[in-house]
Write a protein that holds these residues in place. Structure first.
Motif, short mmCIF file in Angstrom:
data_model
loop_
_atom_site.label_atom_id
_atom_site.label_comp_id
_atom_site.label_asym_id
_atom_site.label_seq_id
_atom_site.Cartn_x
_atom_site.Cartn_y
_atom_site.Cartn_z
N TYR A 81 0.80 -1.22 0.00
CA TYR A 81 0.00 0.00 0.00
C TYR A 81 0.84 1.27 0.00
O TYR A 81 0.37 2.33 -0.40
N ARG A 83 5.06 3.05 -0.32
CA ARG A 83 6.46 2.87 -0.71
C ARG A 83 7.25 4.04 -0.13
O ARG A 83 6.71 5.12 0.10
N ARG A 97 4.93 7.36 0.35
CA ARG A 97 3.87 7.67 -0.63
C ARG A 97 2.94 6.48 -0.79
O ARG A 97 3.33 5.33 -0.58
N THR A 99 1.01 3.78 -2.93
CA THR A 99 1.20 3.08 -4.20
C THR A 99 -0.14 3.07 -4.95
O THR A 99 -1.16 3.53 -4.43
N GLU A 100 -0.13 2.50 -6.13
CA GLU A 100 -1.38 2.35 -6.87
C GLU A 100 -2.39 1.54 -6.06
O GLU A 100 -3.57 1.84 -6.06
N ARG A 101 -1.90 0.53 -5.35
CA ARG A 101 -2.78 -0.28 -4.50
C ARG A 101 -3.40 0.58 -3.39
O ARG A 101 -4.59 0.46 -3.08
N LEU A 103 -3.85 3.87 -3.47
CA LEU A 103 -4.79 4.79 -4.11
C LEU A 103 -6.08 4.08 -4.50
O LEU A 103 -7.17 4.63 -4.35
N ASP A 104 -5.96 2.83 -4.97
CA ASP A 104 -7.15 2.04 -5.31
C ASP A 104 -8.01 1.81 -4.07
O ASP A 104 -9.24 1.94 -4.11
#
Length: 156
Positions: A81, A83, A97, A99-101, A103-104
């Motif tokens: 979640y 990085r 920050r 990650t895409e996970r 943000l999803d």
């Protein structure tokens, strides 16, 4: 003799309503591919924000120690979640920050909360729910989201 509920019931009912919403959110997040997310993690994601932050600043925002924030970041990094990146302005610092996970998960949470609110509107009626929300706004501070709740509860 008053037919009013005892004073202690109000905070318990408000908390129970919060708990029901959060439990339902997490059950749905698990069904949608995020089974490891816990209630504390939502506060962490919000405190990190779009720009990222350091572990020390994260701890301050959440009202928890730098060490507790670091452990939480470690766990969420292992789960994919978060990085850590070098801070472009100071190579000695690391910026955390989403990650895409991550943000999803945040995007799904927002949609699920809208669905849960709609369910409450079906049960209570849309007008009564809007009135409840308006009344709660009248008796609570204008800042709707306090990130220091984990620390206030005793933190991790």
């Amino acid at each position: 003799m008053s037919s009013d509920a005892p004073g202690f019931e109000l905070p318990l009912r408000l908390f129970l309503g919060f708990r029901v919403l959060i439990d339902d959110l997490h059950a749905e997040l698990a069904r949608q591919g995020h089974p490891d997310v816990r209630p504390m993690h939502g506060f962490v994601f919000q405190a990190i924000g779009a720009e990222g932050t350091t572990a020390a600043e994260l701890g301050r925002r959440l009202g928890i120690s730098k060490q507790a924030a670091g452990k939480t970041v470690d766990a969420l990094e292992r789960l994919g979640y978060l990085r850590r990146e070098a801070d472009p302005g100071d190579a000695r610092r690391k910026v955390v920050r989403l990650t895409e996970r991550g943000l999803d998960c945040l995007a799904r949470s927002a949609r699920i909360f809208d669905e849960l609110r709609a369910r409450w509107a079906e049960v209570l009626g849309a007008d009564r729910l809007r009135a409840l929300e308006a009344d709660l706004r009248r008796v609570t501070p204008a800042e709707a989201f306090r990130l220091d709740i984990p620390g206030w509860f005793g933190g991790p």
